[in-house]
Design a protein around this motif. Structure first.
Motif, PDB file in Angstrom:
ATOM      1  N   ALA A 255       0.833  -1.208   0.000  1.00 30.65           N
ATOM      2  CA  ALA A 255       0.000   0.000   0.000  1.00 30.65           C
ATOM      3  C   ALA A 255       0.866   1.255   0.000  1.00 30.65           C
ATOM      4  N   SER A 256       0.271   2.367  -0.423  1.00 32.42           N
ATOM      5  CA  SER A 256       0.954   3.657  -0.450  1.00 32.42           C
ATOM      6  C   SER A 256       0.373   4.577   0.603  1.00 32.42           C
ATOM      7  N   PHE A 257       1.204   5.545   1.051  1.00 25.91           N
ATOM      8  CA  PHE A 257       0.790   6.438   2.134  1.00 25.91           C
ATOM      9  C   PHE A 257       1.174   7.872   1.789  1.00 25.91           C
ATOM     10  N   LEU A 258       0.269   8.793   2.148  1.00 29.56           N
ATOM     11  CA  LEU A 258       0.512  10.227   2.002  1.00 29.56           C
ATOM     12  C   LEU A 258       0.271  10.856   3.369  1.00 29.56           C
ATOM     13  N   LEU A 259       1.329  11.389   3.995  1.00 27.49           N
ATOM     14  CA  LEU A 259       1.263  11.928   5.348  1.00 27.49           C
ATOM     15  C   LEU A 259       1.520  13.430   5.320  1.00 27.49           C
ATOM     16  N   THR A 260       0.944  14.141   6.277  1.00 26.12           N
ATOM     17  CA  THR A 260       1.312  15.543   6.471  1.00 26.12           C
ATOM     18  C   THR A 260       1.862  15.711   7.874  1.00 26.12           C
ATOM     19  N   ALA A 261       2.860  16.576   7.980  1.00 26.87           N
ATOM     20  CA  ALA A 261       3.482  16.845   9.279  1.00 26.87           C
ATOM     21  C   ALA A 261       4.148  18.197   9.219  1.00 26.87           C
ATOM     22  N   ARG A 262       4.245  18.836  10.371  1.00 23.56           N
ATOM     23  CA  ARG A 262       4.954  20.114  10.430  1.00 23.56           C
ATOM     24  C   ARG A 262       6.448  19.925  10.460  1.00 23.56           C
TER      25      ARG A 262
END
Length: 1171
Positions: A255-262
């Protein structure tokens, strides 16, 4: 910071986000009015023209074949917000992935700008297709909005439809509220509506995308389960373990993942984090800031008024680079409009803008008292990494029910329907209120030191020593403790604060953290927010001392060297850095390098700013706005960065400002033209501090240099050194420059480019060397190499062009080293990475264009060249065009570079279009030239830059002139020269028309009274000319060209008898015994050594007649043309008159134009050539 801009790179890569779910937007209902308005505003560039037939379109870096319909489908930008995305190149095995800011040496390029559809493409460093992409960026930059729109674009079939069958979106702040979940329940939560049975979804895990927004918000550690355990998708487990297993590839490894973080320091949160693809969101593209105003304000007039106001304030315009800040600015301006008052927003910092927003939102005193409790709640949440609050959490802080309702109504807090909990409208608001809480709790002097220790301890525990200045809460704390902010808080809360006590808190934070944390962009942000001159002066002075990097140092500088290197990516960072430079007394020089230009090395202690993203007009505006107050700054190098007229206008405003103390300014290779010279001339005309100006490798032209001369004549001008290219200037302009030098002993005008820092300031005995203009003039006369407009001028001076095949118009130039090279005669300009040989052939458009359907929809706009060069050696090529640009903003979509290849014609959009040239970056080569798309309403009535060519017969006593009016195209000029030469007509050099003329228009020529049409004819075709019979020319005559319709004077030239050079055979009439006569080859020895480019054909004609076989081979054995000519002249000492005459005849056959030019220069002198 730099290339564009003007332009910027071709195909500026941006991310597209729709606005429907964006907290920052207020959609405009009148779409027709909006579109009509947008036609008058800057538009996103179009990479291709939509034609009625299928063509090949080439973007920088790739070739794509698609039809008109596919082009239309690819237009994702409609109703989208444009964000700049920067894909980072992360070092393998690096545990710390924070972008470095300070460097002790020249930094390597850290990545490149990408588009949203490239997020999962193979990265440049790993060349592997990305499965884990982490979107990071500053607070409020638009990360959450971006990933929400990725999901929406996928749902609407516009993005990643071929790659992913299912996309699941999760807000981590809400997901963290769940204690236990199974994989099936997690997937169900991530779907708006169930789309398929769980077994069917999991059957193709490689087609799944999980989007996790705010992965670093909750206080969790995402540890994966034991890889040996295989759990069923229906089995529940702790949420953090489930997510850790997914990210650690224990579950659904495909599976693929798209994360957001500061932050990029995620190893503590996700121990199993592998090698992700890091993409940083850098905020709004320049034109999107303006577009945003038209999306926020429902009324177009309000939007226009608001943006004009913001555009006039460089600081506000820069703050609007961050979407959340842009929303705050619009909100405050809208409230001022509703109150009927004039727009007066003047906030200089993020903190000041938040205070302004609060004061306008919360005006009731009761609510301001209740805000104290809300601040306390915010601080408690920050300490516990908690962003969702229950109603009991609010009540426990003392918030009344009516106050909660009011805060909800004004939008300070919001309710989460899914969990019946509350959150602040934006995480930045919670952090701002937390900082405000620390100040409100620390009002009593008797507990001041203890409270300071507690606050600092809390901050260090929360963020760590090394990331403390990166935390928004800390930056807000610096901002709130400023003099102006404390006054606002006293008015807001009706209480008094001890400013002295508050400043102690700032010093306490610095004393606790600075010895452990090297200087970083975060520290500069905190200093900028404070706006405290004493604090800034002290800290910036301390940054000059040696700082020893720690074992976990993320960004450092070693200041025992003379240079500081600082990487910046955004206008906000640029604003912060240049503001802080004002208080850095040790930095005397500043260099702005967008693409690490080689060869520019300033002498004084300096700071070098590197920027891998485009430098826009907004960037230049904030840079120059701050530099006008940097009184310690004496040298500024902007070389290698393309500058638009708007950028130079803002530079002009800085240079004429009373507080600006700049003495030396380098603008080498900045794309400057005659238009920019009017502003620079104004700078020279005022009593500015500027003493040295370098304008080399720019296409200033005769008109631009004349404007500079006007400024130099002004008594107020203090300039002592002016460097500019003179090879392409007319004799009249060069004479004007020399006259100015002669009248001003303190003025040096130099024309040979050398890298800054190459001129020594001491001699071998370590004594200071005099660098007065008088001595420099003497050195110039001794050391400047000769050169012509046919040479390529580069870092080492002129490089001669060699004739390979005169009939084919094939030439060769051997560029000796990396750098930028410009040929004034052809207008070609190459930027090369190493020594390289380039072959250039002049071609005729008629050979190629007539075979394509474009001959009716496009107009030839420049010469056609067939360029052959080693692949990859040229990083940029500037192709000349003759279209007269009428405005500062150029519609780049009208220009195409046509490549003629085996499979057909390829159209490429240039990286940028400026006056006289169009630039290609990372070019490929084939027969290529500029085409201009015709607009039906205009037809071929296009303004162009033209030239006049005047010829007369060399031998006839009765003079007849041939006058041509043609586009400024070197291939046409060369073809006319060759044709006239066949009939023994030679050219008289006169200046071209000053104003643009129009293709298809007719003009009247004086003397002949005949019409002359300005049209484009391929070099292989016969050109139109006007024949003017004069007869015996005993006095001067004036030639004029007027437009036929209004009889306005467009061009004039004074022709004098001395303009007619003597006929060649007649100069040989010297008597045989006239030993005092100088032979042609002896008179012009120096020029012939430099400028004879085809030596071998010359030797062939001398072989057996003048040269023996041994002499012939000795000359040919030399490596360069100049060495061959020097060897040939060394043999000529033993030659008699006959041998020299044979040399002259051979030279006349192989280099006729050179012979003509040298004879013209020697007219009035007696030279000997016998036949």
């Amino acid at each position: 910071m730099g290339k564009s801009q003007s332009k910027q790179k071709s195909d500026k890569k941006i991310a597209w986000c729709k606005d429907e779910e964006d907290i920052y937007t207020n959609p405009i209902t009148d779409h027709y009015v909006l579109l009509k308005r947008m036609n008058r505003r800057p538009k996103p560039r179009r990479d291709s023209l939509l034609e009625t037939f299928q063509e090949v379109h080439m973007k920088q870096g790739g070739l794509t074949l698609y039809s008109t319909q596919s082009l239309k489908r690819k237009n994702l930008s409609q109703n989208f917000t444009n964000l700049l995305l920067f894909q980072k190149l992360c070092p393998r095995g690096s545990e710390n992935l924070v972008r470095k800011s300070w460097h002790s040496c020249v930094p390597e390029e850290e990545g490149h700008v990408i588009e949203i559809q490239d997020l999962f493409n193979p990265s440049l460093d790993t060349q592997k297709e990305a499965q884990l992409v982490i979107i990071e960026g500053a607070a409020g930059i638009g990360k959450s909005t971006l990933v929400r729109q990725v999901r929406r674009a996928w749902k609407e079939g516009q993005l990643y439809r071929d790659r992913f069958q299912h996309v699941f979106f999760f807000s981590c702040r809400e997901l963290a509220q769940c204690k236990q979940l199974s994989l099936a329940e997690l997937i169900e939560q991530g779907q708006e509506v169930p789309t398929a049975p769980i077994s069917q979804i999991l059957s193709h895990p490689e087609k799944l995308l999980f989007i996790l927004d705010g992965i670093d918000e909750p206080a969790w550690v995402l540890e994966e389960q034991n890889p040996e355990l295989s759990l069923h998708w229906s089995q529940t487990q702790p949420v953090n373990t489930l997510l850790g297993s997914l990210l650690g590839k224990s579950i659904l490894p495909e599976a693929s993942f798209l994360l957001t973080a500061r932050t990029t320091t995620l190893q503590k949160i996700i121990p199993s984090l592998g090698q992700p693809c890091w993409v940083e969101v850098l905020g709004f593209a320049q034109y999107e800031r303006e577009n945003y105003f038209y999306k926020y304000f429902a009324n177009v007039r309000d939007a226009t008024t608001a943006f004009i106001f913001v555009k006039s304030n460089p600081v506000l315009l820069t703050l609007c680079e961050v979407p959340w800040m842009c929303w705050l600015v619009c909100n405050c301006l809208k409230r001022e409009m509703l109150q009927g008052s004039d727009l007066s927003l003047t906030s200089k910092t993020t903190t000041a803008l938040y205070l302004k927003y609060l004061s306008m939102k919360i005006q009731d005193q009761y609510m301001r008292i209740q805000l104290r409790a809300l601040c306390s709640l915010a601080a408690q949440g920050i300490c516990r990494r908690k962003t969702l609050f229950s109603e009991s959490d609010l009540c426990n802080q003392g918030l009344a029910e009516d106050a909660i309702a009011n805060f909800l109504e004004i939008g300070v807090i919001q309710m989460q329907p899914s969990s019946l909990s509350y959150s602040f409208a934006h995480l930045c608001l919670q952090e701002f209120f937390a900082a405000m809480s620390y100040i409100l709790k620390n009002r009593k002097k008797r507990h001041g030191d203890m409270e300071d220790d507690r606050i600092v301890g809390t901050l260090v525990e929360q963020y760590g020593r090394y990331n403390l200045f990166e935390a928004p809460t800390v930056r807000f704390l610096f901002g709130l403790l400023s003099k102006e902010a404390l006054k606002e808080m006293e008015k807001f809360f009706h209480c008094n604060f001890s400013r002295k006590a508050k400043l102690k808190l700032l010093w306490h934070i610095l004393a606790t953290t600075q010895p452990h944390q090297p200087p970083s962009m975060g520290l500069l942000h905190c200093l900028y927010e404070s706006q405290e001159k004493e604090l800034l002066t002290h800290v910036m002075h301390d940054l000059q001392g040696t700082i020893v990097p720690g074992t976990n140092d993320i960004a450092h500088t070693v200041v025992q060297t003379n240079v500081k290197h600082l990487v910046i990516q955004t206008d906000m960072e640029l604003m912060v850095v240049t503001f802080c430079i004002q208080f850095c007394c040790h930095v005397r020089s500043l260099q702005v390098n967008m693409e690490r230009q080689k060869g520019y090395a300033l002498m004084a202690p300096r700071m070098v700013l590197y920027r891998w993203t485009p430098i826009t007009d907004a960037s230049w505006k904030i840079l120059f706005s701050n530099l006008k107050f940097a009184r310690n700054l004496e040298e500024l190098d902007l070389s290698g960065n393309p500058m638009s007229f708007c950028a130079v206008l803002n530079l002009y405003k800085t240079l004429v400002h009373p507080e600006c103390q700049l003495k030396i300014l380098w603008l080498v290779e900045c794309g400057l033209t005659s238009t920019h010279c009017s502003l620079l001339a104004e700078v020279l005309s005022v009593h500015s501090s500027l003493t040295e100006l370098d304008l080399q490798l720019n296409d200033l032209g005769n008109r631009g240099v004349r404007r500079l001369c006007e400024g130099l004549r002004n008594p107020a001008c203090n300039l002592s050194v002016l460097r500019l290219d003179q090879a392409s200037l007319s004799d009249q302009v060069i004479t004007e420059l020399r006259t100015l030098e002669a009248k001003n002993a303190n003025l040096l005008i130099s024309s040979t480019w050398k890298p800054h820092g190459m001129v020594p300031t001491t001699n071998m005995d370590k004594e200071e060397v005099d660098d007065s203009p008088a001595l420099l003039k003497q050195q110039r006369q001794q050391s400047e190499p000769l050169g012509t407009e046919d040479d390529f001028w580069g870092p080492t001076g002129p490089v001669a062009t060699e004739v390979v095949d005169r009939e084919r118009n094939l030439y060769r130039v051997q560029l000796p080293m990396a750098g930028s090279y410009h040929c004034p005669s052809t207008g070609l300009h190459f930027v090369v990475t190493r020594a390289v040989t380039i072959e250039i052939e002049f071609c005729a458009w008629s050979q190629y264009l007539n075979k394509t359907p474009l001959q009716h929809s496009h107009m030839v706009a420049g010469p056609l060249f067939d360029i052959k060069v080693e692949q990859g050696a040229v990083t940029a090529v500037y192709l000349p065009h003759f279209v007269a640009l009428q405005e500062e903003t150029v519609d780049i979509s009208l220009f195409h570079v046509a490549h003629f290849q085996e499979h057909g014609m390829v159209l490429e959009t240039p990286a940028r279009v400026e006056e006289h040239y169009a630039a290609l970056e990372s070019p490929s080569f084939s027969p290529m030239g500029i085409l201009l798309r015709l607009i039906p309403a205009v037809g071929q009535f296009i303004p162009i830059n033209s030239i006049t060519l005047i010829y007369y017969h060399l031998y006839l006593e009765n003079v007849t002139f041939h006058l041509y009016l043609v586009p400024n195209d070197c291939t046409i000029r060369k073809a006319i020269d060759d044709e006239e030469m066949k009939f023994q007509f030679v050219r008289i050099n006169k200046p071209p028309p000053v104003d643009a003329l129009y293709v298809g228009s007719r003009y009247i020529v004086s003397c002949s009274k005949k019409e002359l049409e300005l049209c484009y004819r391929s070099p292989g075709e016969s050109q139109l000319f006007s024949e003017i019979y004069i007869g015996r020319m005993d006095s001067e005559i004036m030639l004029e060209i007027r437009d036929k319709r209004h009889m306005n004077l467009l061009w004039e030239a004074l022709l004098q008898p001395e303009d007619l050079r003597p006929a060649l055979p007649r100069i040989s009439s010297a008597p045989r015994d006239a030993l005092s006569l100088i032979h042609f080859m002896d008179e012009h020895r120096e020029q012939l050594v430099v400028r004879v480019t085809s030596v071998d054909p010359l030797l062939d004609k001398l072989y057996g007649v003048v040269l023996s076989e041994e002499e012939y081979e000795a000359v040919r054995a030399e490596t360069t043309n100049q060495d061959k000519m020097r060897k040939l002249f060394s043999l000529s000492y033993s030659w008699n008159q006959f041998c020299k005459d044979r040399f002259y005849l051979a030279l006349k056959e192989t280099h006729p134009h050179l012979v003509m030019e040298l004879l013209e220069k020697s007219r009035g002198e007696v030279v000997s050539v016998r036949f």
